[in-house]
Design a protein around this motif. Structure first.
Motif, short mmCIF file in Angstrom:
data_model
loop_
_atom_site.label_atom_id
_atom_site.label_comp_id
_atom_site.label_asym_id
_atom_site.label_seq_id
_atom_site.Cartn_x
_atom_site.Cartn_y
_atom_site.Cartn_z
N TYR B 176 0.84 -1.21 0.00
CA TYR B 176 0.00 0.00 0.00
C TYR B 176 0.87 1.25 0.00
O TYR B 176 0.65 2.19 -0.78
CB TYR B 176 -0.92 -0.04 1.22
CG TYR B 176 -1.89 1.12 1.32
CD1 TYR B 176 -2.60 1.57 0.20
CD2 TYR B 176 -2.11 1.77 2.53
CE1 TYR B 176 -3.50 2.63 0.30
CE2 TYR B 176 -3.01 2.81 2.64
CZ TYR B 176 -3.70 3.24 1.52
OH TYR B 176 -4.59 4.28 1.62
N TRP B 210 -4.35 -9.25 10.71
CA TRP B 210 -5.31 -8.26 10.23
C TRP B 210 -5.21 -6.94 10.97
O TRP B 210 -5.30 -5.86 10.37
CB TRP B 210 -6.74 -8.81 10.28
CG TRP B 210 -7.23 -9.14 11.66
CD1 TRP B 210 -7.14 -10.34 12.29
CD2 TRP B 210 -7.86 -8.26 12.60
NE1 TRP B 210 -7.69 -10.27 13.55
CE2 TRP B 210 -8.13 -9.00 13.76
CE3 TRP B 210 -8.23 -6.91 12.57
CZ2 TRP B 210 -8.76 -8.44 14.89
CZ3 TRP B 210 -8.84 -6.35 13.68
CH2 TRP B 210 -9.09 -7.12 14.83
N SER B 211 -5.00 -6.99 12.28
CA SER B 211 -5.00 -5.72 13.01
C SER B 211 -3.71 -4.95 12.76
O SER B 211 -3.72 -3.73 12.62
CB SER B 211 -5.22 -5.95 14.50
OG SER B 211 -4.14 -6.67 15.06
N GLU B 212 -2.59 -5.69 12.65
CA GLU B 212 -1.33 -5.01 12.31
C GLU B 212 -1.44 -4.36 10.93
O GLU B 212 -0.90 -3.27 10.70
CB GLU B 212 -0.16 -6.00 12.33
CG GLU B 212 0.20 -6.54 13.70
CD GLU B 212 -0.60 -7.76 14.10
OE1 GLU B 212 -1.60 -8.08 13.40
OE2 GLU B 212 -0.26 -8.40 15.10
N ILE B 214 -4.21 -3.20 9.49
CA ILE B 214 -5.04 -1.99 9.58
C ILE B 214 -4.21 -0.81 10.11
O ILE B 214 -4.24 0.29 9.56
CB ILE B 214 -6.26 -2.25 10.49
CG1 ILE B 214 -7.26 -3.16 9.79
CG2 ILE B 214 -6.93 -0.93 10.89
CD1 ILE B 214 -8.40 -3.63 10.66
N GLU B 215 -3.44 -1.06 11.17
CA GLU B 215 -2.65 0.03 11.74
C GLU B 215 -1.55 0.50 10.79
O GLU B 215 -1.29 1.70 10.66
CB GLU B 215 -2.04 -0.42 13.07
CG GLU B 215 -3.09 -0.61 14.14
CD GLU B 215 -2.49 -0.83 15.52
OE1 GLU B 215 -2.28 0.16 16.21
OE2 GLU B 215 -2.22 -1.99 15.86
N ARG B 217 -1.48 0.23 7.47
CA ARG B 217 -2.03 0.96 6.31
C ARG B 217 -2.46 2.36 6.73
O ARG B 217 -2.32 3.31 5.95
CB ARG B 217 -3.22 0.18 5.72
CG ARG B 217 -2.80 -1.02 4.88
CD ARG B 217 -3.94 -1.59 4.07
NE ARG B 217 -4.98 -2.15 4.91
CZ ARG B 217 -4.94 -3.36 5.46
NH1 ARG B 217 -3.91 -4.14 5.24
NH2 ARG B 217 -5.93 -3.79 6.21
N TYR B 218 -2.96 2.50 7.95
CA TYR B 218 -3.32 3.84 8.41
C TYR B 218 -2.08 4.73 8.52
O TYR B 218 -2.12 5.91 8.13
CB TYR B 218 -4.05 3.76 9.76
CG TYR B 218 -4.52 5.11 10.26
CD1 TYR B 218 -5.48 5.83 9.55
CD2 TYR B 218 -3.99 5.68 11.41
CE1 TYR B 218 -5.90 7.08 9.98
CE2 TYR B 218 -4.41 6.92 11.85
CZ TYR B 218 -5.37 7.61 11.14
OH TYR B 218 -5.78 8.85 11.57
N PHE B 221 -1.24 5.81 5.12
CA PHE B 221 -2.22 6.84 4.71
C PHE B 221 -1.84 8.20 5.30
O PHE B 221 -1.81 9.22 4.60
CB PHE B 221 -3.60 6.38 5.17
CG PHE B 221 -4.64 7.45 5.31
CD1 PHE B 221 -5.21 8.04 4.18
CD2 PHE B 221 -5.09 7.85 6.56
CE1 PHE B 221 -6.20 9.01 4.33
CE2 PHE B 221 -6.06 8.82 6.71
CZ PHE B 221 -6.63 9.41 5.58
N LEU B 238 -9.18 7.28 11.55
CA LEU B 238 -9.42 5.89 11.19
C LEU B 238 -10.71 5.46 11.88
O LEU B 238 -10.81 5.54 13.10
CB LEU B 238 -8.26 5.00 11.67
CG LEU B 238 -8.43 3.50 11.44
CD1 LEU B 238 -8.45 3.17 9.95
CD2 LEU B 238 -7.29 2.74 12.12
N ILE B 240 -13.36 2.42 12.61
CA ILE B 240 -13.37 0.96 12.59
C ILE B 240 -14.76 0.46 13.01
O ILE B 240 -15.25 0.83 14.08
CB ILE B 240 -12.30 0.39 13.55
CG1 ILE B 240 -10.91 0.80 13.04
CG2 ILE B 240 -12.41 -1.13 13.65
CD1 ILE B 240 -9.81 0.54 14.03
#
Lengths: 260, 259
Positions: B176, B210-212, B214-215, B217-218, B221, B238, B240
Motif C-alpha cells: 500500500y 489483520w490488526s497489524e 489496519i494500523e 495501512r493507516y 495513509f 481511522l 473501525i
C-alpha cells in the motif's frame, strides 16, 4: 424495611474536564442511598485531586487504588470488590446519570427479584454536553444468545450484588472487554431485563480512543465471546467469525474562528 | 540478458501452494518472463527447489538473514528487466495475467504501474468471490481511502525505483505504501479483467495479521496525506466498524440449542 444501598464504581483516569459533572450527577440523585467507589487509575491531569476533593466533601465518595495505571479491567474489579451495597453499577468518569437513574433502576429490580441485572436506555451528548439524541445499542432485543453478537446491554446497568459475585464479577484479565465478558456470564446464570427509560448520558469523544485502543477493544470483545461459546458448549455447533471494516477518513477542517 | 518481466515470488514454506503458483506462471500466454523465488527459511527453500525442478527460467534467491520484506526489497533492487511484478507464493496467476498487464503498460507509456481484478480462493482453491475492492475506480486521491490497486501489479522497473521501492519500515503495509508513493509520481492503469487468485487461509497476512495491517495501512495513509500537503486542509481519522458473525455449523438440524 430499609432502602437498599447502591454501590457505583467509577474508574478515575484522565477525565478531569468531565469528572465533576459525573460526580455531581450522583449528588443530584433523588435516591440518596449510594456509595461511590472511585478507583484512582493513575491520572496525570488532576482527576485524582478532583476525586479527593469530593471524598472530603461527602463521605459517600471513597477514593480507592494505589494511583498506578492498571487499566479499566483492574479498576472495575477492584472498586467493586470493596462494594458494600445491595446493587452494583458503573458510572464512567466522563458520563452522567439522570437524576432518577438509581431510584428507577432500584424500583424496577425490587419489583423483579428474580433478575440478576437490568439495563436502561441512554442518550448521547457531545464533548460540551450538548444532547445528541437517544443512543442505539439497547434497541436490539436482548437474549443471552443475541448478546453473543450485539452488546445491547448498555447503559445504565445495575446488578444485584449477590448475582454479581456469584458469576465472578468483572474479570480484570479481560481488560477493555471486562464489562462485555461480565454481562455474558451474567446472562448465562440470571434473567436480565430492559427498563425502557433513558437514565444515562454517554459522552461521545471523537479523539478519546486511539486506533490501537479501538483494535484492542475489537479483539478483546471477540475473545470474550469465544470464551462464552466455550462455557456454553457451543464451539462444536457454531462458528464465530469477526467482521471488520476500517475506513481512512479525510474531513475538511472547520474554518478558523468557528462559525457565526 | 533479462527477460521483459521479472516475477518475484515470496515463498513461505507451504509447498503445495508454491507448486500451484509456479505452475500458473508456466501457463502464461506471455512468455518473456523469468522468476526469482524469494524463499525465507529452510522449509521455503526446500519447497522452492522441489517446485522449480530443472526449469531454467526460475531461480532461488539466497536471502540470508532478515524478514520477508527485507528479502523482497533486496530482490527488487536486483531486477534488471524492464518490468517487474510480485506473485505471492500462496497465490496463482490467471493464464493471461502478464499479457493483460503488459499490454496495458504498452498502451499507456506514461503509466508506471498496471493492476487487474482478482478473486479470492480458500486453502483448497475453492472460489470465495471477487476481491472486495478491485472494482472500485482508481484515482490517486481514492487510493488514500481504499487500497484498490492489487494484489497483482506490474511495474515499470524504473517507476518502481523512482518511487523508492519497498520501504522496509512499512511491514504489514509495504504494498500500500509503495502504491501511494508511486501514484504521486506516475499514472496507474487498471485492466478490468480477473488476473489473479488470492488465497485466503489462516496463515495469510490478511487473516493472521489483520490488526497489524489496519494500523500499518493507516500509518501509510497518514504519511501520504502529509506528503501531499493535505493535512493543512483535512483532519484525518481511522474509523473501525466490527461485528460478530455466529453461524450454526448445521443450519437445518442438530445445531446448538437457541436460548
Amino acid at each position: 424495611m430499609p432502602l437498599p444501598l447502591v454501590s457505583i464504581a467509577t474508574p478515575v483516569y484522565n477525565t478531569a474536564r468531565f469528572l465533576p459533572a459525573a460526580l455531581d450527577s450522583l449528588l443530584a440523585q433523588d435516591y440518596p442511598h449510594w456509595e461511590s467507589l472511585m478507583w484512582d487509575d493513575g491520572s496525570t491531569d488532576g482527576s485524582s485531586e478532583i476525586a479527593v476533593a469530593y471524598a472530603a466533601r461527602d463521605p459517600r465518595f471513597r477514593l480507592l487504588g494505589n494511583g498506578r495505571n492498571n487499566g479499566v479491567g483492574i479498576a472495575l474489579s477492584s472498586a467493586l470488590a470493596a462494594a458494600t451495597g445491595d446493587y452494583v453499577g458503573v458510572l464512567d468518569g466522563d458520563d452522567i446519570l439522570e437524576p432518577d437513574a438509581l431510584s428507577s433502576m432500584v424500583g424496577f429490580m425490587r419489583e423483579r427479584p428474580q433478575l440478576g441485572m437490568a439495563y436502561s436506555q441512554y442518550t448521547e451528548m457531545d464533548e460540551e454536553g450538548r444532547p445528541m439524541g437517544l443512543g442505539g445499542r439497547f434497541r436490539k432485543p436482548y437474549s443471552p444468545y443475541a448478546l453473543l453478537v450485539d452488546f445491547m446491554v448498555y447503559h445504565f446497568r445495575l446488578a444485584r450484588t449477590d448475582a454479581y459475585r456469584a458469576v465472578g464479577g468483572f474479570d480484570a484479565s479481560m481488560d477493555v472487554s471486562a464489562d462485555y465478558d461480565f454481562c455474558l456470564r451474567m446472562s448465562e446464570r440470571y434473567p436480565v431485563e430492559h427498563l425502557p427509560k433513558s437514565l444515562y448520558r454517554y459522552r461521545i469523544r471523537h479523539n478519546s480512543i486511539s486506533q490501537g485502543s479501538r483494535l484492542r477493544q475489537v479483539k478483546a470483545s471477540f475473545a470474550a465471546v469465544q470464551r462464552a461459546l466455550e462455557r456454553r458448549g457451543m464451539t462444536h455447533s457454531h462458528a464465530l467469525s469477526l467482521g471488520i471494516r476500517a475506513r481512512h477518513v479525510l474531513r475538511p477542517k472547520a474554518p478558523r474562528g468557528g462559525e457565526a | 540478458m533479462s527477460a521483459a518481466v521479472t516475477v518475484l515470488v515470496p515463498a513461505r514454506g507451504e509447498a503445495a501452494f508454491l507448486a500451484i503458483a509456479l505452475a500458473s506462471l508456466r501457463l502464461q500466454t506471455f512468455v518473456e518472463w523469468q522468476a526469482v523465488v524469494v524463499a525465507v527459511g529452510e522449509a521455503a527453500r526446500a519447497a522452492a527447489q522441489a517446485a522449480i525442478g530443472d526449469d531454467s527460467r526460475m531461480r532461488i534467491m539466497d536471502v540470508g538473514e532478515g524478514t520477508e520484506l527485507e528479502a523482497l526489497a533486496r530482490a527488487a533492487q536486483d531486477v534488471r528487466s524492464e518490468f517487474a511484478c510480485v506473485l505471492d507464493g500462496d497465490d496463482a496467476l490467471e493464464p493471461d495475467a502478464l499479457a493483460q498487464l503488459h499490454a496495458m503498460l504498452a498502451a499507456h507509456p506514461a503509466a508506471g504501474m498496471a493492476y487487474g481484478r482478482h478473486v479470492l480462493v480458500d486453502a483448497g482453491g475453492r472460489m470465495l468471490g471477487l476481491g472486495p475492492l478491485c472494482e472500485l475506480p482508481y484515482s490517486r486521491d481514492g487510493l488514500l481511502l481504499d487500497f484498490m490497486t492489487g494484489p497483482l501489479r506490474l511495474f515499470r522497473t524504473a517507476a518502481f525505483r523512482d518511487a523508492g521501492g519497498y520501504d522496509i519500515g512499512t511491514a504489514d503495509a509495504a504494498d500500500y505504501d509503495l502504491c501511494l508513493r508511486l501514484s504521486e509520481a506516475r499514472d496507474i492503469v487498471h485492466a478490468p479483467r480477473v488476473v489473479y487468485r488470492r488465497r485466503i487461509h489462516p496463515q495469510a497476512p490478511e487473516v493472521a495479521r489483520w490488526s497489524e495491517g489496519i494500523e500499518a495501512r493507516y500509518r501509510a495513509f497518514v504519511a501520504a496525506v502529509k506528503r501531499r500537503g493535505l493535512d493543512a486542509k483535512y483532519d484525518i481519522a481511522l474509523e473501525i466498524d466490527s461485528w460478530h458473525i455466529l453461524q450454526p455449523l448445521k443450519p437445518f438440524g442438530g445445531a446448538g440449542k437457541l436460548r
